[in-house]
Write an enzyme that holds these catalytic residues in place. Sequence first.
Site, PDB file in Angstrom:
ATOM      1  N   HIS A  73       0.870  -1.179   0.000  1.00  0.00           N
ATOM      2  CA  HIS A  73       0.000   0.000   0.000  1.00  0.00           C
ATOM      3  C   HIS A  73       0.912   1.237   0.000  1.00  0.00           C
ATOM      4  O   HIS A  73       2.029   1.179   0.527  1.00  0.00           O
ATOM      5  CB  HIS A  73      -0.826  -0.053   1.299  1.00  0.00           C
ATOM      6  CG  HIS A  73      -1.883   0.995   1.435  1.00  0.00           C
ATOM      7  ND1 HIS A  73      -1.609   2.280   1.836  1.00  0.00           N
ATOM      8  CD2 HIS A  73      -3.226   0.936   1.274  1.00  0.00           C
ATOM      9  CE1 HIS A  73      -2.737   2.971   1.913  1.00  0.00           C
ATOM     10  NE2 HIS A  73      -3.738   2.178   1.561  1.00  0.00           N
TER      11      HIS A  73
ATOM     12  N   ASP B  90       3.238  -4.890   7.801  1.00  0.00           N
ATOM     13  CA  ASP B  90       2.007  -4.098   7.740  1.00  0.00           C
ATOM     14  C   ASP B  90       0.832  -5.073   7.837  1.00  0.00           C
ATOM     15  O   ASP B  90       0.503  -5.772   6.877  1.00  0.00           O
ATOM     16  CB  ASP B  90       1.974  -3.320   6.420  1.00  0.00           C
ATOM     17  CG  ASP B  90       0.670  -2.565   6.232  1.00  0.00           C
ATOM     18  OD1 ASP B  90      -0.236  -2.700   7.072  1.00  0.00           O
ATOM     19  OD2 ASP B  90       0.544  -1.841   5.221  1.00  0.00           O
TER      20      ASP B  90
ATOM     21  N   GLN C   7      -4.432  -5.494   6.759  1.00  0.00           N
ATOM     22  CA  GLN C   7      -5.462  -6.355   6.163  1.00  0.00           C
ATOM     23  C   GLN C   7      -5.432  -7.766   6.747  1.00  0.00           C
ATOM     24  O   GLN C   7      -6.232  -8.611   6.351  1.00  0.00           O
ATOM     25  CB  GLN C   7      -5.277  -6.438   4.642  1.00  0.00           C
ATOM     26  CG  GLN C   7      -5.438  -5.114   3.918  1.00  0.00           C
ATOM     27  CD  GLN C   7      -6.876  -4.634   3.861  1.00  0.00           C
ATOM     28  OE1 GLN C   7      -7.824  -5.398   4.090  1.00  0.00           O
ATOM     29  NE2 GLN C   7      -7.060  -3.365   3.573  1.00  0.00           N
TER      30      GLN C   7
ATOM     31  N   LYS D 292     -10.254  -0.916  10.370  1.00  0.00           N
ATOM     32  CA  LYS D 292     -10.503  -2.084   9.512  1.00  0.00           C
ATOM     33  C   LYS D 292     -10.878  -3.318  10.332  1.00  0.00           C
ATOM     34  O   LYS D 292     -11.273  -4.334   9.793  1.00  0.00           O
ATOM     35  CB  LYS D 292      -9.273  -2.391   8.658  1.00  0.00           C
ATOM     36  CG  LYS D 292      -8.975  -1.297   7.625  1.00  0.00           C
ATOM     37  CD  LYS D 292      -7.835  -1.683   6.732  1.00  0.00           C
ATOM     38  CE  LYS D 292      -7.157  -0.506   6.090  1.00  0.00           C
ATOM     39  NZ  LYS D 292      -7.897   0.097   4.987  1.00  0.00           N
TER      40      LYS D 292
ATOM     41  N   CYS E  90      -4.687   2.546  -3.612  1.00  0.00           N
ATOM     42  CA  CYS E  90      -3.419   3.035  -3.021  1.00  0.00           C
ATOM     43  C   CYS E  90      -2.299   2.033  -3.252  1.00  0.00           C
ATOM     44  O   CYS E  90      -1.476   1.784  -2.358  1.00  0.00           O
ATOM     45  CB  CYS E  90      -3.571   3.326  -1.531  1.00  0.00           C
ATOM     46  SG  CYS E  90      -4.728   4.623  -1.176  1.00  0.00           S
TER      47      CYS E  90
HETATM   48  C1  LIG Z   1      -2.325  -2.883   3.568  1.00  0.00           C
HETATM   49  C2  LIG Z   1      -2.644  -1.508   4.060  1.00  0.00           C
HETATM   50  N1  LIG Z   1      -1.695  -0.765   4.624  1.00  0.00           N
HETATM   51  C3  LIG Z   1      -1.926   0.452   5.099  1.00  0.00           C
HETATM   52  C4  LIG Z   1      -3.170   1.032   5.003  1.00  0.00           C
HETATM   53  C5  LIG Z   1      -3.366   2.426   5.546  1.00  0.00           C
HETATM   54  O1  LIG Z   1      -4.274   2.439   6.601  1.00  0.00           O
HETATM   55  P1  LIG Z   1      -4.694   3.833   7.229  1.00  0.00           P
HETATM   56  O2  LIG Z   1      -5.192   4.669   6.093  1.00  0.00           O
HETATM   57  O3  LIG Z   1      -5.752   3.507   8.217  1.00  0.00           O
HETATM   58  O4  LIG Z   1      -3.477   4.418   7.834  1.00  0.00           O
HETATM   59  C6  LIG Z   1      -4.202   0.328   4.417  1.00  0.00           C
HETATM   60  C7  LIG Z   1      -5.537   0.941   4.234  1.00  0.00           C
HETATM   61  O5  LIG Z   1      -6.169   0.789   3.225  1.00  0.00           O
HETATM   62  C8  LIG Z   1      -3.939  -0.985   3.939  1.00  0.00           C
HETATM   63  O6  LIG Z   1      -4.905  -1.709   3.381  1.00  0.00           O
END
Ligand SMILES: Cc1ncc(COP(=O)(O)O)c(C=O)c1O
Length: 410
Positions: free
Chosen positions: A127, A204, A207, A230, A368
């Site tokens: 992401h 990270d 998900q 999430k 993203c």
């Molecule tokens: C894999 C992953 N990393 C990071 C993020 C970023 O999360 P946040 O916008 O809550 O910081 C997301 C959100 O879509 C994500 O799916």
Amino acid sequence: MNDMTVFDVEKIRGDFPIFEEKIHGKRLTFLDSGASAQKPVAVLDAVQDAYRHTYANVHRGVHYLSQKSTELYEGARETVRDHLNAASVDEIIFTKSTTEAINLVANSFGQMAIGEGDEILLSYLEHHSNIVPWQLVAERVGATVKAVPIDTNGDLLRDRYEEMLTDRTKIVAITHVSNAIGTVNPVKELIAKAHSKDIPVLIDGSQAIPHMKVDVRDLDADFYVFTGHKVFAPTGIGVLFGKAELLEKMPPYQGGGDMINRVTFEKTTFATGHSKFEAGTPPIVQAIGLGAAIDYVNKIGFDQIAAHEQSLLSYATQELGKLNNIRIIGQAKQKAAIVSFTMDDIHPHDIGTIIDQAGVAVRVGHHCAQPLMDFYDVPSTVRASFALYNNKEDVDALVESIKMVQEFFR
Ligand SMILES: Cc1ncc(COP(=O)(O)O)c(C=O)c1O
């Protein structure tokens, strides 16, 4: 603890008031939990109770409400610690999101350990929030960001990963589950490979956390980050797990109240443990909501959640696969319940807009993850992401609405 003997999706749906809503007069088919999940009554109540009955600022107060609020806020930290099986609450830092947690590590660890000529190793599955903070640091210090490629199914190329771990690699930052195509990375193995060369790893888990039980000690992760919204918690709360021995050495990320030991104009000394990284009034009620969300999912049990979601994933993949002109993007060996697809000549934004009229909520766009879209040579996809409250009817509604789109463009 799991006190549900049978997974009852209809009972679970009853816990989420949003499903009482009609969208354009239709039943809500919510397939956008990968972007943000809906909230159960248990979380809504915890948030409301905190504001109604126990609200005050935390930590410094001597009065009843401040102490009560501190107890609940720190209680949420213990819930997260227990959930992740971290060794100590000092390893659990509350942030506002995954994004902030990664920026914290990129800046603080980066300042301590990344210099000119060094390398930061990511993957094609990341992401943007696990790419851009590292690019900012790399640019500042003269380091290079590299990305491990994937195959067309969306599986990471493990031999390439091993080759790309060099003496210049100062950190690996990799996703547990791809938000765009659902690939589940073999993170335990990836961490072990990096550790064999003394390279720390950030995972990270944004998900992963809503779909599987994560044990940071079993994984041996150095950093593990996720975002509350999430996993059925409010927005504005995220978690950074970091091993104590690393956090102790890392400089503060932001300065302000609560993160200090003693301040003079000449010099400031810093608090220890998690406090060093929590400057200012924290997201108190959001953290309490996160604690309630974690209790909620644990009560249902991750074995049941995963089994249910995997059966929805198989059914959705099978039914969408029967339609003409659909290309499913991402067929990794192990996937979370995310299905990304494109349709010949029909723009994902048109698909999303048309099926919204049938009450079907999906995400369309680059998710993203533009480098990943570039890899597949598509500007965007339609993404249906499932959560514990989805059922077979949701898959049927999605498939019917896609048939409607095909009809419309015929
Ligand atoms: C894999 C992953 N990393 C990071 C993020 C970023 O999360 P946040 O916008 O809550 O910081 C997301 C959100 O879509 C994500 O799916």
